[in-house]
Design an enzyme around this catalytic site. Sequence first.
Site, PDB file in Angstrom:
ATOM      1  N   HIS A  98       0.860  -1.186   0.000  1.00 56.54           N
ATOM      2  CA  HIS A  98       0.000   0.000   0.000  1.00 56.54           C
ATOM      3  C   HIS A  98       0.896   1.235   0.000  1.00 56.54           C
ATOM      4  CE1 HIS A  98      -2.863   2.953   1.712  1.00 56.54           C
ATOM      5  NE2 HIS A  98      -3.825   2.151   1.295  1.00 56.54           N
ATOM      6  N   ASP A 175       2.569  -4.446   8.321  1.00 58.40           N
ATOM      7  CA  ASP A 175       1.383  -3.606   8.160  1.00 58.40           C
ATOM      8  C   ASP A 175       0.149  -4.497   8.227  1.00 58.40           C
ATOM      9  OD1 ASP A 175      -0.710  -2.034   7.306  1.00 58.40           O
ATOM     10  OD2 ASP A 175       0.092  -1.658   5.303  1.00 58.40           O
ATOM     11  N   GLN A 178      -5.152  -4.777   6.978  1.00 53.96           N
ATOM     12  CA  GLN A 178      -6.198  -5.654   6.452  1.00 53.96           C
ATOM     13  C   GLN A 178      -6.405  -6.929   7.273  1.00 53.96           C
ATOM     14  OE1 GLN A 178      -8.324  -4.826   4.086  1.00 53.96           O
ATOM     15  NE2 GLN A 178      -7.281  -2.875   3.771  1.00 53.96           N
ATOM     16  N   LYS A 201     -10.833  -0.614  10.628  1.00 52.23           N
ATOM     17  CA  LYS A 201     -11.128  -1.681   9.660  1.00 52.23           C
ATOM     18  C   LYS A 201     -11.558  -2.952  10.402  1.00 52.23           C
ATOM     19  CE  LYS A 201      -8.306   0.479   6.129  1.00 52.23           C
ATOM     20  NZ  LYS A 201      -7.448   0.334   4.959  1.00 52.23           N
ATOM     21  N   CYS A 339      -5.074   2.894  -3.642  1.00 52.85           N
ATOM     22  CA  CYS A 339      -3.836   3.402  -3.005  1.00 52.85           C
ATOM     23  C   CYS A 339      -2.725   2.361  -3.013  1.00 52.85           C
ATOM     24  CB  CYS A 339      -4.095   3.862  -1.565  1.00 52.85           C
ATOM     25  SG  CYS A 339      -5.313   5.165  -1.414  1.00 52.85           S
TER      26      CYS A 339
END
Length: 383
Positions: A98, A175, A178, A201, A339
């Site tokens: 991302h 990261d 998600q 999220k 993105c």
Amino acid sequence: MAIYLDNAATTFPKPPAVWQAMEHFMKNIGASAGRGGYRRALAAEEIVFQCRRLLGKLFNINDATRIVFTANATEAINLALKGWLNPGDHVITTAMEHNAVWRCLKTLEKERGISITVVPCREDGELLLPELDAAFRKETRLLACTHASNVTGTVMPVQAITAAAHRHGVPVLLDTAQTAGVYPIDVQELDIDFLAFTGHKGLLGPMGTGGLYIRPGFDLRPLKEGGTGSVSRLEYMPEGLPDRFEAGTLNVVGIAGLKAAVEYVLNQGVSRIRSHEEVLTARMLAGLEELPAVTVYGPRETAPKVGVVSFNIKELAPEEVAYALDEGHEIMVRVGLHCAPLAHKTIGTLERGTVRASVSYFNTTEEIDAFLTAVREIVELTS
């Protein structure tokens, strides 16, 4: 009835306890945490403490003071990258990143002279592990990678990645934008050094919340300086965590909502949430695969992916598909590059982008069936 399938951007709806906790804070507490000795200020501080503790429980972090609150995963990633890397350092990343990682690295390449190696991935987003092993150099100082792609949903083999990096004495920044809340994450088992997460999220919390876990033994430069409510006579930021990285007034109303959200996730169980999303994702994939005019990107099985499905319909621009879904069926999806231009370059959709449908714990099989019916109608109208 409207169907929301843009949960990879932000989940909706949230558990009622989330907005109720935020409303309670605004109505009945309202004070700044760590800035007073009166009861309401102490109540605010307790909310922050308990949220940190619950996040530690979720991620199996022994010392919750190593969790630093940020506005989102992007700020957490910036803190890790800009606080750790120095001129001349080499960083390894993947071809599915991302812009939260990629733009920060490119800026550091320009401003600090770091060098970057991008490890390629297959068209379904799977990392090429032999290429990873070959990427390390003597000046490699960090491996930064996504846990799961926000374009294809592909889950990276984190244990293999951290094992490879640690063999070379290189720490890993993960990261989890998600995966946090929807996929099991154990920082001990995965051997993670820095973990960036967002609250809005899979954790089902409000926007404006997130954080960075910093493993013991690692020290970063602060991203910002200012008041902490502690040891105020110091001219520089204090050394102790989390104060060293939490300058300024915390978003306690958001943290109150995040605390309620993490409690909800823990009570439901990540495995139960994961199982439900797998069922929905499998149903969506199976339905789309039945349509010859539809091209699906990423893994076709649910085991190596989260609840994110990207696709295109032959002859139609992604924007046309999204418009038809919204206007004709009240179904909300996202289109474009999400993105993540590196990921789209990897799967061959950089010029076109894709339609992305992403599920959450609150979606139902009936909603997936309605989505598939709508896609089928769009295909039939254009054939």
